[in-house]
Each structure stands twice: as C-alpha cells, then as structure tokens.
Design an enzyme around this catalytic site. Structure first.
Site, PDB file in Angstrom:
ATOM      1  N   ARG A 106       0.618  -1.097   0.018  1.00 22.38           N
ATOM      2  CA  ARG A 106       0.141   0.309   0.192  1.00 22.38           C
ATOM      3  C   ARG A 106       1.452   1.351  -0.295  1.00 22.38           C
ATOM      4  O   ARG A 106       2.045   1.448   0.983  1.00 22.38           O
ATOM      5  CB  ARG A 106      -1.180  -0.050   0.829  1.00 22.38           C
ATOM      6  CG  ARG A 106      -1.474   0.933   1.598  1.00 22.38           C
ATOM      7  CD  ARG A 106      -2.987   1.040   2.335  1.00 22.38           C
ATOM      8  NE  ARG A 106      -3.947   1.256   1.991  1.00 22.38           N
ATOM      9  CZ  ARG A 106      -4.556   0.959   2.428  1.00 22.38           C
ATOM     10  NH1 ARG A 106      -4.881   1.976   2.953  1.00 22.38           N
ATOM     11  NH2 ARG A 106      -6.307   0.189   2.114  1.00 22.38           N
ATOM     12  N   HIS A 133      -7.450   1.089  -5.958  1.00 22.44           N
ATOM     13  CA  HIS A 133      -8.101  -0.208  -4.862  1.00 22.44           C
ATOM     14  C   HIS A 133      -8.653  -0.834  -5.035  1.00 22.44           C
ATOM     15  O   HIS A 133      -9.544  -1.339  -5.172  1.00 22.44           O
ATOM     16  CB  HIS A 133      -8.312   0.882  -3.911  1.00 22.44           C
ATOM     17  CG  HIS A 133      -7.998   0.570  -2.705  1.00 22.44           C
ATOM     18  ND1 HIS A 133      -7.501  -0.894  -2.228  1.00 22.44           N
ATOM     19  CD2 HIS A 133      -8.712   1.047  -1.738  1.00 22.44           C
ATOM     20  CE1 HIS A 133      -8.127  -1.107  -0.619  1.00 22.44           C
ATOM     21  NE2 HIS A 133      -9.235   0.254  -0.335  1.00 22.44           N
ATOM     22  N   GLN A 136     -10.384  -3.635  -2.380  1.00 18.44           N
ATOM     23  CA  GLN A 136     -11.715  -2.834  -2.299  1.00 18.44           C
ATOM     24  C   GLN A 136     -12.985  -3.119  -3.527  1.00 18.44           C
ATOM     25  O   GLN A 136     -13.831  -4.038  -2.914  1.00 18.44           O
ATOM     26  CB  GLN A 136     -11.537  -1.495  -2.240  1.00 18.44           C
ATOM     27  CG  GLN A 136     -12.505  -0.900  -1.588  1.00 18.44           C
ATOM     28  CD  GLN A 136     -12.642  -0.609  -0.622  1.00 18.44           C
ATOM     29  OE1 GLN A 136     -12.371  -0.474   1.006  1.00 18.44           O
ATOM     30  NE2 GLN A 136     -14.596  -0.983   0.179  1.00 18.44           N
ATOM     31  N   ASP A 229     -16.577   8.074  -1.421  1.00 14.95           N
ATOM     32  CA  ASP A 229     -15.652   7.762  -0.332  1.00 14.95           C
ATOM     33  C   ASP A 229     -15.309   9.628   0.535  1.00 14.95           C
ATOM     34  O   ASP A 229     -15.570  10.191  -0.282  1.00 14.95           O
ATOM     35  CB  ASP A 229     -14.538   8.042  -1.565  1.00 14.95           C
ATOM     36  CG  ASP A 229     -12.936   7.361  -1.011  1.00 14.95           C
ATOM     37  OD1 ASP A 229     -12.641   7.421   0.203  1.00 14.95           O
ATOM     38  OD2 ASP A 229     -11.959   7.125  -1.760  1.00 14.95           O
ATOM     39  N   CYS A 270     -16.139   2.713   1.731  1.00 17.43           N
ATOM     40  CA  CYS A 270     -15.228   1.805   1.775  1.00 17.43           C
ATOM     41  C   CYS A 270     -14.676   1.863   3.310  1.00 17.43           C
ATOM     42  O   CYS A 270     -13.775   0.701   3.075  1.00 17.43           O
ATOM     43  CB  CYS A 270     -13.836   2.459   0.458  1.00 17.43           C
ATOM     44  SG  CYS A 270     -13.827   4.329   0.231  1.00 17.43           S
ATOM     45  N   ARG A 315     -13.758  -7.350   3.503  1.00 13.81           N
ATOM     46  CA  ARG A 315     -12.532  -6.995   3.548  1.00 13.81           C
ATOM     47  C   ARG A 315     -11.288  -8.522   3.138  1.00 13.81           C
ATOM     48  O   ARG A 315     -10.895  -8.709   2.701  1.00 13.81           O
ATOM     49  CB  ARG A 315     -11.610  -6.229   3.527  1.00 13.81           C
ATOM     50  CG  ARG A 315     -12.467  -4.324   3.127  1.00 13.81           C
ATOM     51  CD  ARG A 315     -12.903  -4.155   1.812  1.00 13.81           C
ATOM     52  NE  ARG A 315     -10.811  -4.078   0.959  1.00 13.81           N
ATOM     53  CZ  ARG A 315     -10.115  -3.323   1.840  1.00 13.81           C
ATOM     54  NH1 ARG A 315     -10.055  -2.572   2.527  1.00 13.81           N
ATOM     55  NH2 ARG A 315      -9.107  -3.878   1.093  1.00 13.81           N
TER      56      ARG A 315
HETATM   57  N1   CP Z   1     -10.984   0.864   2.854  1.00 15.87           N
HETATM   58  C1   CP Z   1      -9.970   0.628   3.301  1.00 15.87           C
HETATM   59  O1   CP Z   1      -9.062   0.258   2.526  1.00 15.87           O
HETATM   60  O2   CP Z   1      -9.770   1.222   5.188  1.00 15.87           O
HETATM   61  P1   CP Z   1      -8.145   0.599   5.180  1.00 15.87           P
HETATM   62  O3   CP Z   1      -7.238   2.238   4.649  1.00 15.87           O
HETATM   63  O4   CP Z   1      -8.190   1.302   6.806  1.00 15.87           O
HETATM   64  O5   CP Z   1      -7.505   0.141   5.102  1.00 15.87           O
HETATM   65  N1  NVA Z   2      -9.360   7.443  -2.064  1.00 17.86           N
HETATM   66  C1  NVA Z   2      -9.425   6.765   0.120  1.00 17.86           C
HETATM   67  C2  NVA Z   2      -9.342   5.456   0.222  1.00 17.86           C
HETATM   68  C3  NVA Z   2      -9.230   4.506   1.399  1.00 17.86           C
HETATM   69  C4  NVA Z   2      -9.688   3.471   2.037  1.00 17.86           C
HETATM   70  C5  NVA Z   2      -8.017   7.323  -0.108  1.00 17.86           C
HETATM   71  O1  NVA Z   2      -7.191   7.201  -0.596  1.00 17.86           O
HETATM   72  O2  NVA Z   2      -7.055   7.978   0.889  1.00 17.86           O
END
Ligand code: CP
Ligand code: NVA
Length: 328
Positions: A106, A133, A136, A229, A270, A315
């Site tokens: 990530r 992502h 997700q 989001d 998400c 998830r």
């Molecule tokens: N939705 C999601 O990716 O959550 P986190 O940032 O907590 O992993």
């Molecule tokens: N768009 C958001 C998604 C978090 C799961 C971010 O990148 O912070």
C-alpha cells in the site's frame, strides 16, 4: 480457473470471469469461516505486508486472512525498513521475494507497485495506490451480490471525488461485471478521460453503461447502490479541504439523495468516513469550515440502507480469496 502465481495490481489486468471467480471463492471462504471449518490451505507460507500509508481494514484483512490460511506475516510500516530510502524498489522486491511467498503493497504511485511486481518472483498484491484500490472492489461487489443476488444490470452511482483510487476502481469493476456506472461529480473531479474511454469499451462488451454527470438528482435516479468516499485522500495536503468542500458539498449522500434513488437502494462506503465530528480531522474540519458531516450524513451512514460494516467485513473474505488463489 487458475490464478496461481499471478499479481493482483489492478482489475484491468483480469477478465470478468476471473473477477467473478474471486468473488465466488470469497463467498465460499466466508461460509467456511462462519461454519468454523478450518481452511489452513497455505500452512507454512510467509507473506510481507508493506504499508507506506495508514490502514485499518486492509492491514487487518491481510493479517487475519493470512493467519486463517495458516500463513505467517511480517508488517513493514512507513518507517523501519530500508525501502525507498536506502534501497530501491527493485532491490527490495528481489530481497523480499527470496524470503516470502507473497508481498502486499500500500502506498503512493501505481508505478511503485508495478515496479515491485516486475522485480518480484512471487505474487504482489495492491493494497491501495493513488490510482487504484482493487481489493476493495472485490469486497464491494461481494456485498452487492449478497444483497441483490446478482451484479449484472444493477445501477451503481458514485458521488464525490471520482478521480481517485476508489472512484477509478469502481468504474472499472462495474464495467467488467456488467453494472451501469454513474459518476456524479463536478467536472473537475471526473475520472481521467483515458480511463473513462477504456471503461466505456469494456462496458460495451458487458452490455452496461458508463455515465458522467454533474446533476445529482438526474444521476442518482433509480440507483440501486449509492457509494461515496472521502473528499480528500491519504497523501493529499490538508490545505485541499477548503477547495474540495466547495466543489463537493452538493454531492453529499444525504436523505434527499437516498429518497431519489430506487426504493431498494443501499449505501456503501469503503471507509474510513467523515460522517460526524468524532475524529481528529472531522473535528478540525468542523472548527475550520463549520461542516459536521461531509461525504455522507450521519443519518444515512447509520440508516437501515447502510451496508458499510458488512462491506468492511467482506474485505477479509475477499483478500483471503486473492491470497489463496494466487499462492495455491
Ligand atoms: N477501505 C480501506 O482500505 O480501509 P483502510 O484504509 O482502513 O485499509
Ligand atoms: N480514497 C481514499 C480511500 C481510503 C480507503 C484514500 O486514498 O485515502
């Protein structure tokens, strides 16, 4: 279906059938977990989890998923490893791949996860980049399938910052799986033209549509799924909040939007979400801009139409499916 040895970097790399298969495997693994059936299919394997950005759901899903499959996990956070500081991505990939059976990443650019995969001889999984992502999406689609019993032909509407990892990935996922995708956002936050064009071509093959509109009432009419989001994503500067609030305040998911949608509409997000002032950032935004709730109202978030916690649980099952199918 054989996905053994494959990377999981973005949904564009997978066929519709492969994505559907992963969702079905996840449903099966979920049933096993609920029935208390042991599924340590990958006993003795090791996975490395690299997180250059924060995470609750993704990290926990990879960790618990790996343990449930009988694997061991090493977590590498934003500090504490040499990656990116004293060691290149290519070197890190070769070192980790010599010790681990799979690597999750990530972080920031999609190019980083692609580079990691290029130099890794073991599967690399994208746990979120600025652009995509993909894990997700599997959880979102599993949640939708559980609710409606199908995916094809449903009307999916995304409201908010559609130019980001989640908005982009949802457009791809809908196009691949036959859901009609509507992006409801100000023009400046529509997804990149090239990606829209690619998705329109995929959608045509799967007999569904991609629509971009600035009109909330028009866009959310007959929606089966309403999704939003955060308005400012991880890695973006705090100074953006003022501008984004101005751009997106009319694209909030609230009861007016829910009433305009289909009577069976569900709400997805998400997470994490700013639906009240119960967080440090939520409180700061309230003090600075006077907004108590942002992309979704607390009323909708807590309503009977909200499936956000079912989605969050999924998830685990879907990430487990990705690890299992690529490592078995
Ligand atoms: N939705 C999601 O990716 O959550 P986190 O940032 O907590 O992993
Ligand atoms: N768009 C958001 C998604 C978090 C799961 C971010 O990148 O912070």
């Amino acid at each position: 279906m054989n996905l053994s040895g494959r990377d999981f970097l973005k949904l564009l790399d997978f066929t519709s059938e492969e994505i559907e298969y992963l969702i079905d495997v996840a449903a099966d693994l979920k049933a096993k977990k609920k029935n208390g059936e042991e599924h340590k299919y990958l006993q003795g394997k090791n996975v490395a989890l690299i997180f250059e950005k924060d995470s609750t759901r993704t990290r926990c899903a990879f960790e618990v998923g790996a343990y449930d499959l009988g694997m061991h996990v090493t977590y590498l956070g934003p500090t504490g490893s040499q990656m990116g500081k004293k060691e290149t991505i290519a070197d890190t990939a070769r070192v980790l791949a010599s010790m681990y059976d799979g690597i999750e990443y990530r972080g920031f650019g999609q190019d980083v996860v692609e580079e990691l995969a290029k130099y890794s001889k073991v599967p690399v999984w994208n746990g979120l980049t600025n652009e995509f992502h993909p894990t997700q999406m599997l959880a979102d689609m599993l949640t939708i399938k559980e609710e409606f019993g199908r995916l094809k032909g449903l009307n999916f509407v995304f409201l908010g910052d559609a130019r980001n990892n989640v908005g982009n990935s949802l457009m791809v996922a809908c196009a691949k799986l036959g859901l009609n995708f509507t992006c409801c956002a100000p023009k400046d936050l529509f997804p990149e033209e090239d990606l829209v064009k690619t998705c329109m071509e995929i959608a045509k093959e799967n007999e569904c549509t991609i629509t971009l509109t600035e009109d909330v009432m028009e866009g959310t009419k007959d929606a089966n799924i309403l999704y939003t989001d955060v308005w400012v994503s991880m890695g973006e500067p705090m100074e953006l909040w003022g501008k984004r609030i101005d751009l997106l305040k009319d694209y909030q998911v609230n009861s007016k939007v829910m009433v305009n949608a289909s009577s069976d509409a569900i709400f997805l997000h998400c997470l994490p979400s700013f639906h009240n002032t119960g967080t440090k950032i939520g409180k700061e935004i309230y003090e600075k801009y006077g907004l108590k709730e942002m992309e979704v109202t607390d009323e909708v978030f807590e309503s009977s139409a909200s499936r956000v916690f079912e989605e969050a649980e999924n998830r685990l099952h879907t990430i487990k499916a990705v690890m299992y199918e690529t490592l078995k």
